[in-house]
Design an enzyme around this catalytic site. Sequence first.
Site, PDB file in Angstrom:
ATOM      1  N   HIS A  12      -4.690  32.900 -44.278  1.00 27.83           N
ATOM      2  CA  HIS A  12      -3.736  33.791 -44.909  1.00 27.83           C
ATOM      3  C   HIS A  12      -4.171  35.233 -44.698  1.00 27.83           C
ATOM      4  CE1 HIS A  12      -0.924  35.426 -47.824  1.00 27.83           C
ATOM      5  NE2 HIS A  12      -1.926  36.141 -48.315  1.00 27.83           N
TER       6      HIS A  12
ATOM      7  N   VAL B  39      21.898  30.731 -12.694  1.00 35.12           N
ATOM      8  CA  VAL B  39      22.651  29.526 -13.081  1.00 35.12           C
ATOM      9  C   VAL B  39      21.851  28.248 -12.851  1.00 35.12           C
ATOM     10  CG1 VAL B  39      24.914  30.598 -12.756  1.00 35.12           C
ATOM     11  CG2 VAL B  39      23.797  29.471 -10.808  1.00 35.12           C
ATOM     12  N   GLY B  40      20.537  28.366 -12.865  1.00 32.76           N
ATOM     13  CA  GLY B  40      19.685  27.192 -12.701  1.00 32.76           C
ATOM     14  C   GLY B  40      18.974  27.194 -11.361  1.00 32.76           C
ATOM     15  N   ARG B  41      18.107  26.221 -11.178  1.00 38.40           N
ATOM     16  CA  ARG B  41      17.329  26.108  -9.951  1.00 38.40           C
ATOM     17  C   ARG B  41      17.423  24.682  -9.418  1.00 38.40           C
ATOM     18  NH1 ARG B  41      13.743  30.287  -9.078  1.00 38.40           N
ATOM     19  NH2 ARG B  41      12.191  28.969  -8.055  1.00 38.40           N
TER      20      ARG B  41
ATOM     21  N   LYS C 101       7.060  37.949 -17.697  1.00 34.12           N
ATOM     22  CA  LYS C 101       6.398  38.241 -18.985  1.00 34.12           C
ATOM     23  C   LYS C 101       5.815  39.655 -18.982  1.00 34.12           C
ATOM     24  CE  LYS C 101       8.081  34.999 -19.616  1.00 34.12           C
ATOM     25  NZ  LYS C 101       8.794  33.984 -18.838  1.00 34.12           N
TER      26      LYS C 101
ATOM     27  N   ALA D 236      23.683  32.020 -19.256  1.00 35.73           N
ATOM     28  CA  ALA D 236      22.914  32.371 -20.471  1.00 35.73           C
ATOM     29  C   ALA D 236      21.833  31.339 -20.709  1.00 35.73           C
ATOM     30  CB  ALA D 236      23.849  32.455 -21.679  1.00 35.73           C
ATOM     31  N   GLY D 237      21.098  31.009 -19.633  1.00 41.24           N
ATOM     32  CA  GLY D 237      19.959  30.093 -19.780  1.00 41.24           C
ATOM     33  C   GLY D 237      18.699  30.907 -20.031  1.00 41.24           C
TER      34      GLY D 237
HETATM   35  P1  FAD Z   1       6.557  26.561  -7.437  1.00 41.91           P
HETATM   36  O1  FAD Z   1       5.881  27.463  -8.383  1.00 41.91           O
HETATM   37  O2  FAD Z   1       7.945  26.900  -7.007  1.00 41.91           O
HETATM   38  O3  FAD Z   1       5.611  26.473  -6.171  1.00 41.91           O
HETATM   39  C1  FAD Z   1       5.962  25.769  -5.043  1.00 41.91           C
HETATM   40  C2  FAD Z   1       5.244  26.380  -3.863  1.00 41.91           C
HETATM   41  O4  FAD Z   1       5.413  25.538  -2.740  1.00 41.91           O
HETATM   42  C3  FAD Z   1       5.777  27.747  -3.453  1.00 41.91           C
HETATM   43  O5  FAD Z   1       4.733  28.679  -3.458  1.00 41.91           O
HETATM   44  C4  FAD Z   1       6.315  27.535  -2.047  1.00 41.91           C
HETATM   45  O6  FAD Z   1       6.092  28.651  -1.196  1.00 41.91           O
HETATM   46  C5  FAD Z   1       5.516  26.341  -1.593  1.00 41.91           C
HETATM   47  N1  FAD Z   1       6.173  25.542  -0.550  1.00 41.91           N
HETATM   48  C6  FAD Z   1       7.402  24.988  -0.602  1.00 41.91           C
HETATM   49  N2  FAD Z   1       7.645  24.296   0.529  1.00 41.91           N
HETATM   50  C7  FAD Z   1       6.544  24.435   1.301  1.00 41.91           C
HETATM   51  C8  FAD Z   1       6.195  23.971   2.584  1.00 41.91           C
HETATM   52  N3  FAD Z   1       7.021  23.211   3.298  1.00 41.91           N
HETATM   53  N4  FAD Z   1       4.990  24.313   3.096  1.00 41.91           N
HETATM   54  C9  FAD Z   1       4.126  25.095   2.377  1.00 41.91           C
HETATM   55  N5  FAD Z   1       4.410  25.560   1.149  1.00 41.91           N
HETATM   56  C10 FAD Z   1       5.603  25.228   0.625  1.00 41.91           C
HETATM   57  N6  FAD Z   1       7.997  28.306 -16.512  1.00 41.91           N
HETATM   58  C11 FAD Z   1       7.252  28.324 -17.632  1.00 41.91           C
HETATM   59  O7  FAD Z   1       6.662  27.301 -17.998  1.00 41.91           O
HETATM   60  N7  FAD Z   1       7.133  29.453 -18.401  1.00 41.91           N
HETATM   61  C12 FAD Z   1       7.764  30.607 -18.049  1.00 41.91           C
HETATM   62  O8  FAD Z   1       7.634  31.611 -18.757  1.00 41.91           O
HETATM   63  C13 FAD Z   1       8.553  30.619 -16.881  1.00 41.91           C
HETATM   64  N8  FAD Z   1       9.189  31.742 -16.493  1.00 41.91           N
HETATM   65  C14 FAD Z   1       9.908  31.741 -15.340  1.00 41.91           C
HETATM   66  C15 FAD Z   1      10.572  32.906 -14.979  1.00 41.91           C
HETATM   67  C16 FAD Z   1      11.321  32.939 -13.824  1.00 41.91           C
HETATM   68  C17 FAD Z   1      12.034  34.218 -13.435  1.00 41.91           C
HETATM   69  C18 FAD Z   1      11.389  31.789 -12.994  1.00 41.91           C
HETATM   70  C19 FAD Z   1      12.177  31.825 -11.709  1.00 41.91           C
HETATM   71  C20 FAD Z   1      10.752  30.623 -13.345  1.00 41.91           C
HETATM   72  C21 FAD Z   1      10.009  30.588 -14.534  1.00 41.91           C
HETATM   73  N9  FAD Z   1       9.356  29.427 -14.955  1.00 41.91           N
HETATM   74  C22 FAD Z   1       8.640  29.428 -16.118  1.00 41.91           C
HETATM   75  C23 FAD Z   1       9.412  28.186 -14.180  1.00 41.91           C
HETATM   76  C24 FAD Z   1       8.111  28.032 -13.354  1.00 41.91           C
HETATM   77  O9  FAD Z   1       7.964  29.136 -12.507  1.00 41.91           O
HETATM   78  C25 FAD Z   1       8.181  26.746 -12.549  1.00 41.91           C
HETATM   79  O10 FAD Z   1       8.423  25.651 -13.395  1.00 41.91           O
HETATM   80  C26 FAD Z   1       6.867  26.518 -11.808  1.00 41.91           C
HETATM   81  O11 FAD Z   1       6.580  27.580 -10.945  1.00 41.91           O
HETATM   82  C27 FAD Z   1       6.927  25.215 -11.029  1.00 41.91           C
HETATM   83  O12 FAD Z   1       5.736  25.040 -10.345  1.00 41.91           O
HETATM   84  P2  FAD Z   1       5.684  24.249  -8.948  1.00 41.91           P
HETATM   85  O13 FAD Z   1       4.281  24.359  -8.497  1.00 41.91           O
HETATM   86  O14 FAD Z   1       6.312  22.933  -9.118  1.00 41.91           O
HETATM   87  O15 FAD Z   1       6.631  25.075  -7.982  1.00 41.91           O
HETATM   88  P1  NAD Z   2      19.006  27.224 -17.025  1.00 41.46           P
HETATM   89  O1  NAD Z   2      19.369  25.848 -16.668  1.00 41.46           O
HETATM   90  O2  NAD Z   2      18.073  27.486 -18.142  1.00 41.46           O
HETATM   91  O3  NAD Z   2      20.323  28.057 -17.373  1.00 41.46           O
HETATM   92  C1  NAD Z   2      21.395  28.181 -16.485  1.00 41.46           C
HETATM   93  C2  NAD Z   2      22.620  28.538 -17.298  1.00 41.46           C
HETATM   94  O4  NAD Z   2      23.645  28.889 -16.405  1.00 41.46           O
HETATM   95  C3  NAD Z   2      23.145  27.371 -18.140  1.00 41.46           C
HETATM   96  O5  NAD Z   2      23.379  27.809 -19.450  1.00 41.46           O
HETATM   97  C4  NAD Z   2      24.415  26.965 -17.430  1.00 41.46           C
HETATM   98  O6  NAD Z   2      25.402  26.444 -18.301  1.00 41.46           O
HETATM   99  C5  NAD Z   2      24.847  28.293 -16.831  1.00 41.46           C
HETATM  100  N1  NAD Z   2      25.719  28.178 -15.687  1.00 41.46           N
HETATM  101  C6  NAD Z   2      25.677  27.264 -14.688  1.00 41.46           C
HETATM  102  N2  NAD Z   2      26.647  27.534 -13.780  1.00 41.46           N
HETATM  103  C7  NAD Z   2      27.304  28.639 -14.210  1.00 41.46           C
HETATM  104  C8  NAD Z   2      28.385  29.411 -13.713  1.00 41.46           C
HETATM  105  N3  NAD Z   2      28.980  29.099 -12.568  1.00 41.46           N
HETATM  106  N4  NAD Z   2      28.792  30.492 -14.425  1.00 41.46           N
HETATM  107  C9  NAD Z   2      28.183  30.826 -15.591  1.00 41.46           C
HETATM  108  N5  NAD Z   2      27.167  30.122 -16.116  1.00 41.46           N
HETATM  109  C10 NAD Z   2      26.719  29.051 -15.425  1.00 41.46           C
HETATM  110  O7  NAD Z   2      18.503  27.884 -15.657  1.00 41.46           O
HETATM  111  P2  NAD Z   2      17.821  29.285 -15.386  1.00 41.46           P
HETATM  112  O8  NAD Z   2      17.944  30.190 -16.541  1.00 41.46           O
HETATM  113  O9  NAD Z   2      18.329  29.704 -14.050  1.00 41.46           O
HETATM  114  O10 NAD Z   2      16.316  28.876 -15.238  1.00 41.46           O
HETATM  115  C11 NAD Z   2      15.909  27.921 -14.236  1.00 41.46           C
HETATM  116  C12 NAD Z   2      14.710  27.143 -14.677  1.00 41.46           C
HETATM  117  O11 NAD Z   2      13.581  27.982 -14.759  1.00 41.46           O
HETATM  118  C13 NAD Z   2      14.921  26.528 -16.048  1.00 41.46           C
HETATM  119  O12 NAD Z   2      15.064  25.149 -15.879  1.00 41.46           O
HETATM  120  C14 NAD Z   2      13.706  26.841 -16.829  1.00 41.46           C
HETATM  121  O13 NAD Z   2      13.043  25.677 -17.216  1.00 41.46           O
HETATM  122  C15 NAD Z   2      12.813  27.642 -15.891  1.00 41.46           C
HETATM  123  N6  NAD Z   2      12.406  28.855 -16.609  1.00 41.46           N
HETATM  124  C16 NAD Z   2      11.624  28.704 -17.717  1.00 41.46           C
HETATM  125  C17 NAD Z   2      11.276  29.816 -18.458  1.00 41.46           C
HETATM  126  C18 NAD Z   2      10.449  29.642 -19.672  1.00 41.46           C
HETATM  127  O14 NAD Z   2       9.840  28.587 -19.824  1.00 41.46           O
HETATM  128  N7  NAD Z   2      10.365  30.618 -20.554  1.00 41.46           N
HETATM  129  C19 NAD Z   2      11.725  31.074 -18.084  1.00 41.46           C
HETATM  130  C20 NAD Z   2      12.532  31.181 -16.968  1.00 41.46           C
HETATM  131  C21 NAD Z   2      12.856  30.053 -16.237  1.00 41.46           C
END
Ligand code: FAD
Ligand code: NAD
Length: 473
Positions: free
Chosen positions: A452, A278-280, A60, A190-191
């Site tokens: 408004h 491509v996802g997590r 952000k 394109a996620g």
């Molecule tokens: P995480 O934030 O992944 O935290 C897990 C923690 O556990 C990590 O710090 C890790 O080091 C620790 N851990 C793991 N295993 C161990 C272990 N064995 N011992 C000790 N520590 C450990 N979500 C939104 O809602 N809005 C957004 O705008 C948004 N933007 C995003 C942008 C990007 C680029 C990415 C990658 C994700 C985004 N997300 C967003 C998703 C959001 O980051 C996750 O949904 C959120 O962080 C999940 O929280 P969590 O605590 O479950 O996991």
């Molecule tokens: P996503 O699931 O949103 O999108 C992944 C995209 O990749 C999908 O459209 C899927 O069809 C495509 N894909 C999968 N395999 C592919 C391939 N081999 N070639 C081309 N396209 C392929 O996942 P993301 O964008 O990686 O984000 C991961 C997670 O992080 C999401 O689940 C989302 O909830 C979270 N996140 C949230 C925010 C937010 O809330 N604003 C921002 C970033 C991330």
Amino acid sequence: MTTKKIYDVLIIGGGPAGYVAAIRCAQLGFNTGCIERWVSNENKPALGGTCLNVGCIPSKALLDSSHHFEFLQKECGNHGIDAKATIDVAKMMARKDKIVSGLTQGIAGLFKKNKVDWLQGSASFKDSKTVIVKDTSGQEETASASHFIIASGSIPIELESAKVDSERIVDSSGALSFPEIPKRVCVIGAGVIGLELGSVWRRLGTDVTVLEAAPDFLPTTDLSISKEALKIFKRQGLNIKLGAKVLNADVHEKHVEVKYQINESEKVEKFDKIIVAVGRRANTSNLGLDKIGISTDERGFIEVDDLCRTSVENIYAVGDCVRGPMLAHKASEEGVAVAEHLAGQKSHIDFNNVPWVIYTWPEIAWVGKNEQQLTQENRAFKSGVFPFLASGRAHAMGDNQGFVKVIADANTDSILGVHIIGANASELIAEAVLAMEFGASAEDLARTIHGHPTLSESLHEAALAVDARAIHF
Ligand code: FAD
Ligand code: NAD
């Protein structure tokens, strides 16, 4: 191995699921510890997980910086402002890093304030009441607790055809730290991440191609929203190709060559960088779950019930490592719910009322069900749409793209979903979430007085439109 620490609740992971659970547990009087192993770019232990370190917050920060840059380049002239914009990428990155370190230190401060013990290191289960915590120097200690909350989060899914080398081929973390503006970038997927980070670099001048394997664009959004978004993003210059299958990526000294298949023909293009998005998948392979009899599915998710209980009585799991959307606010709410459940309180999360936001510009936000889902469920519904083109405030801002859609039950009028594409959709959706949480009808929203001129009047008008009585459209 050093002395054993004993807690009421031990939380594994200090992301938005884990650190929030820890604070709430401590507030409720539990002797609480949180084990977190994250080490920052400056080689310092850090709390906050993916969200604060390499997710929500840094993305952000860059979205805001690049949005300002694009405004100065393309739009400020419309306001009569004459400005010449240049971008200093190093400074932009330093700003982002400062925000991240400030916020992660803030969590450490909250831990101190709430007397949560931070155990720095990596945890793995020895048995269902004990974990081994290994720090970065390899030192081990054991810690035990009556209850555990696993909040180990998620990690990017890797692609065989484009393996991350952190140089030419990066994941989202790499794409948050490019040292300079690449000329050509290929985003795979394109996620949410692909669109947000693709937008950042496009705004700064990169030629961005997005290769999406699926034939549909943003299939989980309301169809009318995804159609509008695709049109707008393409107009902005994001070169989005649907139904594109990446066959392989060849890394050369100065570029990377991507071979992909689209419409049954093969194409080869050269890029400076590839961003794989491509996802997590759940990050659970390092926890020693096999030692305590907790199994995971093929994406690593730990199976839990509505109260986030695993198959082992004293162990809970929350956030990205369990089912449901991978969103920070969903993760935090689960953390709170488990803490309150442990304290004997009644906790409940309505997954239907979890808001979704995509921070592109215009922003996209929604809550509840979309029209495709309701049609599939055979549910009778009516919807009202109000375009920002008819909003006075949107015109004053010079930002009148998009619309608000309110969907209500055809018989009861209760709101089933709200879908927004437009400026500040991320903030506007909060009213819709609250309305749904309180079981409001479209009529309730229609009878609520909105200031408004505000963008929120568009939500009001869309609610009126459900009953075909919008005033300004
Ligand atoms: P995480 O934030 O992944 O935290 C897990 C923690 O556990 C990590 O710090 C890790 O080091 C620790 N851990 C793991 N295993 C161990 C272990 N064995 N011992 C000790 N520590 C450990 N979500 C939104 O809602 N809005 C957004 O705008 C948004 N933007 C995003 C942008 C990007 C680029 C990415 C990658 C994700 C985004 N997300 C967003 C998703 C959001 O980051 C996750 O949904 C959120 O962080 C999940 O929280 P969590 O605590 O479950 O996991
Ligand atoms: P996503 O699931 O949103 O999108 C992944 C995209 O990749 C999908 O459209 C899927 O069809 C495509 N894909 C999968 N395999 C592919 C391939 N081999 N070639 C081309 N396209 C392929 O996942 P993301 O964008 O990686 O984000 C991961 C997670 O992080 C999401 O689940 C989302 O909830 C979270 N996140 C949230 C925010 C937010 O809330 N604003 C921002 C970033 C991330």
